[in-house]
Each structure stands twice: as structure tokens, then as C-alpha cells.
Write an enzyme that holds these catalytic residues in place. Structure first.
Site, PDB file in Angstrom:
ATOM      1  N   ASN A  46      51.751  38.405  74.321  1.00  0.00           N
ATOM      2  CA  ASN A  46      51.406  37.034  73.930  1.00  0.00           C
ATOM      3  C   ASN A  46      52.146  35.957  74.732  1.00  0.00           C
ATOM      4  OD1 ASN A  46      53.848  37.456  72.563  1.00  0.00           O
ATOM      5  ND2 ASN A  46      52.773  37.947  70.649  1.00  0.00           N
ATOM      6  N   ALA A  74      46.347  47.661  60.953  1.00  0.00           N
ATOM      7  CA  ALA A  74      45.608  46.611  60.254  1.00  0.00           C
ATOM      8  C   ALA A  74      46.613  45.559  59.807  1.00  0.00           C
ATOM      9  CB  ALA A  74      44.865  47.202  59.070  1.00  0.00           C
ATOM     10  N   ASN A 100      54.577  48.136  70.602  1.00  0.00           N
ATOM     11  CA  ASN A 100      55.834  47.973  71.343  1.00  0.00           C
ATOM     12  C   ASN A 100      56.966  48.683  70.611  1.00  0.00           C
ATOM     13  OD1 ASN A 100      55.013  46.324  73.479  1.00  0.00           O
ATOM     14  ND2 ASN A 100      55.145  44.476  72.240  1.00  0.00           N
ATOM     15  N   TYR A 139      75.285   6.985  69.573  1.00  0.00           N
ATOM     16  CA  TYR A 139      75.664   7.202  68.180  1.00  0.00           C
ATOM     17  C   TYR A 139      75.917   5.846  67.545  1.00  0.00           C
ATOM     18  CZ  TYR A 139      77.218  10.289  64.456  1.00  0.00           C
ATOM     19  OH  TYR A 139      77.332  10.956  63.272  1.00  0.00           O
ATOM     20  N   GLU A 181      56.953  33.757  63.805  1.00  0.00           N
ATOM     21  CA  GLU A 181      57.181  34.954  64.614  1.00  0.00           C
ATOM     22  C   GLU A 181      57.631  36.120  63.746  1.00  0.00           C
ATOM     23  OE1 GLU A 181      56.609  34.744  67.993  1.00  0.00           O
ATOM     24  OE2 GLU A 181      56.780  36.920  67.988  1.00  0.00           O
ATOM     25  N   ASP A 182      57.023  37.257  64.002  1.00  0.00           N
ATOM     26  CA  ASP A 182      57.491  38.529  63.436  1.00  0.00           C
ATOM     27  C   ASP A 182      57.717  38.486  61.923  1.00  0.00           C
ATOM     28  OD1 ASP A 182      57.243  39.334  66.005  1.00  0.00           O
ATOM     29  OD2 ASP A 182      59.361  39.607  66.428  1.00  0.00           O
ATOM     30  N   ALA A 241      49.311  42.159  61.152  1.00  0.00           N
ATOM     31  CA  ALA A 241      49.151  40.781  61.618  1.00  0.00           C
ATOM     32  C   ALA A 241      48.368  40.737  62.928  1.00  0.00           C
ATOM     33  CB  ALA A 241      50.538  40.172  61.825  1.00  0.00           C
ATOM     34  N   ALA A 242      48.854  41.496  63.904  1.00  0.00           N
ATOM     35  CA  ALA A 242      48.243  41.419  65.232  1.00  0.00           C
ATOM     36  C   ALA A 242      46.821  41.973  65.212  1.00  0.00           C
ATOM     37  CB  ALA A 242      49.108  42.184  66.238  1.00  0.00           C
ATOM     38  N   LYS A 296      62.180  34.097  72.702  1.00  0.00           N
ATOM     39  CA  LYS A 296      60.951  33.287  72.690  1.00  0.00           C
ATOM     40  C   LYS A 296      61.273  31.876  73.155  1.00  0.00           C
ATOM     41  CE  LYS A 296      57.493  35.633  71.481  1.00  0.00           C
ATOM     42  NZ  LYS A 296      56.523  36.359  70.759  1.00  0.00           N
ATOM     43  N   ASP A 319      52.201  36.291  66.728  1.00  0.00           N
ATOM     44  CA  ASP A 319      51.832  37.716  66.727  1.00  0.00           C
ATOM     45  C   ASP A 319      50.355  37.889  66.373  1.00  0.00           C
ATOM     46  OD1 ASP A 319      54.472  39.110  67.131  1.00  0.00           O
ATOM     47  OD2 ASP A 319      54.921  37.760  65.495  1.00  0.00           O
TER      48      ASP A 319
END
Ligand SMILES: NC(=O)C1=CN([C@@H]2O[C@H](COP(=O)(O)OP(=O)(O)OC[C@H]3O[C@@H](n4cnc5c(N)ncnc54)[C@H](OP(=O)(O)O)[C@@H]3O)[C@@H](O)[C@H]2O)C=CC1
Ligand SMILES: CC(=O)C(=O)O
Ligand SMILES: [Mg+2]
Length: 769
Positions: free
Chosen positions: A330, A206, A298, A50, A147-148, A208-209, A105, A173
């Protein structure tokens, strides 16, 4: 999927829920913490870490922004970023409720690829504002894992961020799922005997995935016109107005068909990335022969595997769940694609990098299983086929296969700022991460591969770990195995484990039930032992049933160059036969066992863990010298500490006196050896503390060869350290003192350990030429 209505399932679900909550709460809330990589114990450290010291790296980064990769953790730091609008299949539960998933994750990144993660939960639904916030985080991270985030917002957010940021941005995803689905579909079609160019696919979902999967499948050769997309409003057709966006419209078909039930007729592939229970049995019944049914929602799939099986016995099924074969998740991709991207300084993730990852994953499933995976999934059939289309998440080879393929593709597509110059060295580096033993064993592997003597016998040739090791040994050109056992059993077990070894081509067998050398072997054994109580009948019986005796005789007769035994039983049991037939090396009086431990910051060798109960000073001196010579072969400088409860003469107990005598003998017999004693364990491992206590010590720095006063101390210390350090960090036991290359393993030996000891045996054989 288990029937949701059964009380059993409700009970199980309640139990899992309780366990999951406890897992997250204890011993401290959450799943992650921040750890320091530098010491911080005194005023000086504070001044460096520091103010004022920290100004120095700041100024260097002002001069050259790339210096941030040198002086900060940025190059290994990924932001897992969400706004919580499509968390798993739980929907828009918000950023705070999504935090456990993002922490999860982070844990997976760390565990599988050593990447550090900050999870960033942002309370913002407006895509424009989300882009602004995430883009402003660029100085913090080496990469962004989105994510998500719900579709279609996620498409826009990712596109904009990729335009603005000079670090990889990857919506997991979408692309992580697409890469794994791509690999699984390539392999599924292979198993079904179908061609991607003519296959017809129906998607449910239809979002994201789904749309990312379809996009990548088109790049992998699936014609767009063979893809039929359905969502909550039914078939996506040209002219549909309801719930449409431009990414979805790309897959619109010119058709009068309106429902999943209509378009599923004759389909080769069902790809579900939507919601549980959408696909019905009667629809499955109307699909083409050998259909691929990927029900990936899922936590509940679009159809339960049991329901598929009730109407079709030719279907190949995948789900997103751990409790069925073919889990598409994934996690098989994101840790490794980021590892490769970060290591080569990729500015983005290109389609080539994604496709390289697809093929790496697909090929891995077609190779045979690793030991770690076999152990984690004991009892499951893990040979490539309908129930094993993609690797398991705990497969340690994922890293070594995917990351280099991705880094190479980054280079080929011109986005690598820091290209990896030596891909083999990079693989070695990754290997070190995966197998802690990688680096230490390197000189031994090199010595093994350079020589010509390569025939190694394995006494327990039917044992699963031995067979798995034999496959690696053959693949890596380390040795040609001679397996002692029953040939048919060996062949059957090889097939069962999905291994590729072929008798005669890759390995030889000594048939314990019928071998032409039997008469010669028992007669030789009898002549060696007739004055040690072994009669003709005993010699005949022993040569029929003692596998290590057969192996020793093979070695004695020159039929093999080395022998490995000991995956069951005690060291003494095996050593008696080795001693009778092979004997000790000329001039050596004592056998001993040395074990290497690969601890996070040091390598330690411990003697004698398995042979001499209470060695004399003379024996200890001999063992120390043999151990030190062996350490030299690992490319390391031996630094021996003679350990005791006594520290430099502060006890006159017999064991302390014995260690002092050992030192005197070593001073005469091995003046080249850096050694001191007797001393405490902490003083042995801490060179600075030793110098403070004993400035005239003849051992400088930290010891790496720990000579224990007796077998209790050696064996206990070794097993404690091995277990406390988390296992899979041992090499050995290395048998010291034998006249020919032979080693006795222990029942806890892993496949890696057997491979390592094989390399050592071959290196021994080459050195003995
Ligand atoms: N196994 C794996 O590795 C992964 C699995 N998933 C799973 O896939 C699913 C979708 O995730 P994601 O794409 O991120 O989410 P999105 O919210 O982006 O997409 C969900 C899609 O499913 C559609 N859908 C929802 N309910 C139905 C229904 N009853 N019938 C037909 N279509 C329906 C939605 O249609 P609409 O937009 O019209 O509502 C939307 O197109 C989730 O269950 C998720 O857990 C996701 C990523 C990886
Ligand atoms: C696996 C995953 O990322 C999901 O279901 O959202
Ligand atoms: Mg997700």
C-alpha cells in the site's frame, strides 16, 4: 520464498534482523524527529513563536477555523493511528510494539509525498472508545490514516469516524491495499488476456485487507457472484454461523463446497491476504490457464513463487515482498492519495478518488520505466508484463500521476473544500517536489517548446541514460533526437528498457558503421584540420570512431540544431573535436563550463568547473559575463561574487590580485552586472553579513554566480556541494563560448540532467535563429 529450513536463510534472516535493530537504534532511537520550520535564535523570535506573539494566530483561528490551514501545520499533517491489534501479519502485538511500524509509515509519508505525520498509538481495544479518542483528535490533523486495526473492528471504526469527522479518514490496510491490488489485477488480467467481467476469483482471508479489496474489485467490474471467499474456517457460504460478520456475509456463496482446495478448481485469480503457506501446489495446478496468483500475506506469502513455478509456467505471480517481482504494497498509494486529498481540502475520501488512484497506478506500470527506478532496481526486467504489473515504490512519477488524479476526483465528487484551480500549475508544483530541478528549468523548457529548431544529436546514442532521456524528450515534445550509434543495438536496447521510441518516426540514427554522409564528413574534417596535423587516413579513422566528432560534423553541416555528448570521458576529450569543427562564438576567446546547483534554499551557479586550469583575469571576466548571460536565460538575475581566500583586499597573494583585476575588467566590460569581490564564500552567500562588513559593496543580497579563481576551487566546490546536498540537484555542465548549441555532460549525468541539457540546447538553437 526462500526455504525457511535452510541454514543460509536462517543466517540471512538473523543478519537482516540485526541490521534492522541497529537501524532503529542508531544514531538515535527511532526513525523520526520533529523539525522546526521557523527560525528560533533570539528573544524576538521567541516573542513571535510563543507568548505573546502566538496569541495573534490563535485569535485569527477563533474568528475563522479555516485560518488554521494558514497559521498551523494542520493542512500537511496526518495522524497515523493504531491500537496495534493487527500489526502487519504479526497479529495483536499491542500499540507499543506497533510503534516502529507507525513511525515507518510516517517516514514513508514524508519521503514520498512531503506529508508530516504524528504517529498515535492508542491503548484501547473497545471500538466505541477508540472512535471517541480518534474523533477528538480532529483539531490536530488534516487527515487520519488508520493502521493495523483488526477486522471487523476496523470497519466499524472507520465508518463511524467518517460520519463524524470532516477530514479524510482512510484505513490504509483496507483501501490502500485495495487500490494497489485493483491496479495489479487490472494489469494482470490484461497480460493474461482475460476480462474482469468473466474472471473467477478465490480469496484466502476475509479480514480488513481482503474484504476491502473484494469490495473495490466489485466496483471495478468483477461480479460478486464470481468471488469465493475462504478464511480460517473454510469457505464463506450462505448460512455459515462460525466467525461471520456483516462485511464477510456480503460475499457468502450458496454452495456445498467447504474448503479452499475445492473452490480453487478452475479459478482465474487467487487473492491471498491471510497467512503464509495456505495455498498448496496441487491447488495451483488445478487453476485455470494463465492464473493470477496474488499471495500477499506479510512477511510470508500464502505460497512461495518457486512453488508456483514448480507446477505452472503460465502463472502470473505477485507477493507483498520486496525480493520478488510485483510487490503489492500500500506504500504505492497512501502517500499520494493523502497528498491529493490534503491539497484540495477534501473532507473525505470517496470511491471516485479511490478508483482514480487505481487507474493512475495501473497506467503508470504500462508506461515505460523511469531512470530512478531503473537505477534502484538495476538488472531487473522492468517493461510492462508478467513480472512488472505495478510500479515500484521508488518511482518518482507516482506522485505526479496519483495526487492530481485524486484531487480532480475529489472535485468531481464534490468533497474538495479548496479545489485546485489550475491543475497544470499543481502538477508543476508536484514536479518541483519530485525533481528539485523543476522550477529552475521552467523558463528553459518554455523557450525550448516555443521554438521550431528541435533536432538534437546525442554522441553516445547507445547509452542507456541517453535512450531514457530521448524517450522523455520525445514525449515532452522538446526535440527530435538523432542517435549516433549502431541502429540494431539502439533498437534492441530500447526494447530491453521497455521504451517506445521508433526509428524514423520518433528519432533518427547516424549509423557509425555505414552512413552515406561519411565521405563528405571526413573530407570536410580533413580540409578543416589539414594544417593541424590531420592527414587523410587520420581524418577517415577519426570520423569512423570519434562519436563527438561525428556529432560536431552533423551540427556543422546543419543536419541537427544541437549536440550533446560527454556521458563518458573527460571534457577535454570532447572539447577538442567541438573546437576543431564548431569553434568559439564570434568575439569569444575562452570556453568554460558552468554548473547549476539546486540547493534547498537557493540556486547557485559555479564557473569554471571543467575547462580552464588557471584562468587569467581576462578569461575570468569573459567567463563571468558569459555565465551571467546564461543565468538571465533561466529567468534569474545574476549576482556575481568573485571568490577568493581573500576578503576585500586582506591578502595580496597572486590569486587574490587576479580576482581584483577581474573586478576592474568587469566594471568596464559589463557595467550592467551586479558583481563584487574578491570575497570569501560565506560573505558571498550571505548578503546581510556582506553589508555589515562592506557597506559600499556593489553586490546586494546573496550571490548566485560564484566565480572561482581556478578549476580546482570550482570543481571541488561544485562536487562537494552536489554530494553533500544529496545528489540529483545539478544542472549542467553548461558549455559557455561555443559557436553553436553544444554541451558536454559528465559521466555522472542522470537522465534528468540529460533532459534538462537537451531543453537548454534547443533553447540555445532557437535563440540563435
Ligand atoms: N501486501 C500488502 O500490501 C498488505 C498485506 N497485508 C497482509 O495481509 C494479511 C491480512 O491482513 P489484515 O487483513 O490486515 O488482517 P486481518 O487480521 O484483518 O485479517 C486476516 C484474515 O486472514 C484470515 N486467516 C488467518 N490465518 C488464516 C489461515 N491459516 N487460513 C485462512 N485464512 C486465514 C483471518 O481469518 P479469521 O478472521 O477467521 O482468523 C482473517 O480473515 C497479513 O499478512 C498482512 O500483512 C495486509 C495489508 C496490506
Ligand atoms: C503493508 C501493510 O500495511 C501491512 O502489511 O499491514
Ligand atoms: Mg498495515
Amino acid at each position: 520464498m526462500p526455504n525457511d529450513q535452510t541454514p543460509d536463510t536462517a543466517d540471512k534472516r538473523a543478519l537482516l534482523r540485526k541490521a534492522a535493530l541497529e537501524y532503529h537504534e542508531f544514531p538515535q532511537p527511532g526513525k523520526i524527529t520533529v523539525g522546526a520550520t521557523k527560525q528560533m535564535i533570539n528573544q524576538h523570535d521567541l516573542a513571535l513563536a510563543y507568548s505573546p506573539g502566538v496569541a495573534a494566530p490563535c485569535e485569527e483561528i477563533v474568528k475563522d477555523p479555516n485560518a488554521a490551514f494558514k497559521y498551523t501545520a494542520r493542512g500537511n499533517l496526518v495522524g497515523v493511528v493504531t491500537n496495534g491489534t493487527a500489526v502487519l501479519g504479526l497479529g495483536d502485538i499491542g500499540p507499543l510494539a506497533g510503534k516502529p511500524v507507525m513511525e515507518g509509515k510516517g517516514v514513508l509519508f514524508k519521503k514520498f509525498s512531503g506529508i508530516d505525520v504524528f504517529d498515535i498509538e492508542i491503548n484501547e481495544k473497545d471500538p466505541e472508545k477508540l472512535v471517541e479518542i480518534i474523533a477528538s483528535l480532529e483539531p490536530t490533523f488534516g487527515g487520519i490514516n488508520l493502521e493495523d486495526i483488526k477486522a471487523p473492528d476496523c470497519f466499524y471504526v472507520e465508518r463511524k469516524l467518517r460520519e463524524r469527522m470532516k477530514i479524510p479518514v482512510f484505513h490504509d490496510d483496507q483501501h490502500g491495499t485495495a487500490i494497489v491490488v485493483g491496479a495489479a489485477i487490472i494489469n494482470g488480467l490484461k497480460v493474461a488476456g482475460k476480462d474482469i467481467k468473466t474472471a473467477r476469483l478465490v480469496a484466502s482471508g476475509a479480514g480488513a485487507a481482503a474484504l476491502a479489496c473484494l469490495g473495490l474489485l466489485v466496483k471495478l467490474g468483477l461480479p460478486r457472484e464470481n468471488i469465493w471467499v475462504t478464511d480460517i474456517a473454510g469457505v464463506v457460504y450462505e448460512g455459515r454461523a462460525e466467525l461471520m460478520d456483516e462485511d464477510k456475509a456480503f460475499f457468502a456463496q450458496k454452495t456445498e463446497l467447504r474448503s479452499l482446495s475445492q473452490v480453487i478448481e478452475g479459478a482465474d485469480i487467487f487473492l491471498g491476504l491471510s497467512a503464509g503457506g495456505v495455498l498448496k501446489k496441487d491447488m495451483v495446478a488445478r487453476m485455470a490457464p494463465r492464473p493470477l496468483i496474488f499471495a500477499l500475506a506479510n512477511p510470508n506469502p500464502e505460497i512461495a513463487p518457486e512453488d508456483v513455478k514448480a507446477v505452472r509456467d503460465d502463472a502470473i505471480i505477485a507477493t507483498g515482498r520486496t525480493d520478488y517481482p510485483n510487490q503489492v504494497n500500500n506504500v504505492l498509494c497512501f502517500p499520494y492519495i493523502f497528498r491529493g486529498a490534503l491539497d484540495c481540502g477534501a473532507t473525505t475520501i470517496t470511491t471516485q478518488m479511490e478508483i482514480a488512484a487505481v487507474h493512475a497506478i495501473a497506467e503508470l506500470a504500462q508506461a515505460e520505466q523511469s531512470e530512478v527506478v531503473a537505477k534502484a532496481y538495476a538488472g531487473e526486467a522492468l517493461a510492462f508484463g508478467p513480472e512488472y504489473l505495478i510500479p515500484k515504490p521508488f518511482d518518482p512519477r507516482l506522485m505526479m500521476k496519483i495526487a492530481p488524479a485524486v484531487a480532480q476526483a475529489a472535485l468531481d465528487s464534490g468533497v474538495a473544500l479548496r479545489p485546485i484551480a489550475d491543475m497544470d500549475a499543481y502538477r508543476d508544483h508536484l514536479q518541483t517536489f519530485v525533481y528539485a530541478s523543476g522550477t529552475t528549468m521552467k523558463p528553459i523548457f518554455t523557450a525550448a517548446k516555443m521554438g521550431t529548431k528541435k533536432r538534437v544529436a546525442y554522441s553516445e546514442g547507445e547509452e542507456e541514460r541517453v535512450l531514457r532521456a530521448a524517450q522523455i524528450v520525445v514525449d515532452e515534445h522538446i526535440a527530435r533526437p538523432t542517435l549516433i550509434g549502431r541502429p540494431t543495438v539502439i533498437a534492441e536496447r530500447l526494447e530491453k528498457f521497455g521504451l517506445r521510441l521508433k526509428e524514423g518516426q520518433d528519432y533518427d540514427v547516424v549509423n557509425v558503421e555505414d552512413d552515406h554522409r561519411y565521405r563528405d564528413f571526413w573530407q570536410t574534417y580533413h580540409r578543416m584540420t589539414e594544417r593541424k596535423g590531420v592527414t587523410v587516413p587520420i581524418a577517415k579513422i577519426e570520423l569512423r570512431r570519434r562519436l563527438t566528432l561525428i556529432g560536431s560534423m552533423l551540427l556543422h553541416k546543419g543536419e541537427v540544431d544541437g549536440l550533446i555528448c560527454g556521458t563518458w570521458g573527460h571534457t577535454a576529450h570532447h572539447l577538442q573535436y567541438i573546437d576543431q569543427v564548431i569553434g568559439r562564438r564570434a568575439g569569444v576567446h575562452t570556453y568554460a563550463c558552468m554548473n547549476a546547483l539546486l540547493l534547498p534554499n537557493r540556486q547557485l551557479f559555479v564557473v569554471d568547473t571543467h575547462v580552464n586550469y588557471d584562468p587569467t583575469a581576462e578569461q575570468l571576466a569573459e567567463i563571468t559575463i558569459m555565465g551571467a548571460e546564461e543565468i538571465l536565460r533561466f529567468g534569474l538575475k545574476p549576482k556575481a561574487a568573485l571568490l577568493s581566500h581573500s576578503n576585500f583586499g586582506n591578502s595580496n597573494q597572486p590569486s587574490a590580485v587576479k580576482m581584483r583585476q577581474t573586478l576592474e575588467l568587469l566594471r568596464v566590460q559589463a557595467p550592467w552586472l551586479e558583481v563584487d569581490g574578491e570575497m570569501h564564500g560565506d560573505i558571498a552567500l550571505d548578503g546581510k553579513a556582506r553589508m555589515a562588513l562592506m557597506p559600499h559593496s556593489t553586490l546586494a543580497g546573496d550571490a548566485n554566480l560564484l566565480v572561482m579563481p581556478n578549476i580546482d576551487a570550482a570543481n571541488i566546490a561544485y562536487n562537494l556541494l552536489k554530494t553533500a546536498a544529496g545528489g540529483n540537484i545539478a544542472i549542467g555542465p553548461v558549455l559557455l563560448g561555443a559557436g553553436q548549441p553544444v554541451h558536454i555532460l559528465t559521466p555522472s549525468a542522470t537522465v534528468r540532467r540529460i533532459v534538462n541539457i537537451t531543453a537548454l540546447t534547443v533553447a540555445d538553437a532557437n535563440a540563435a535563429r
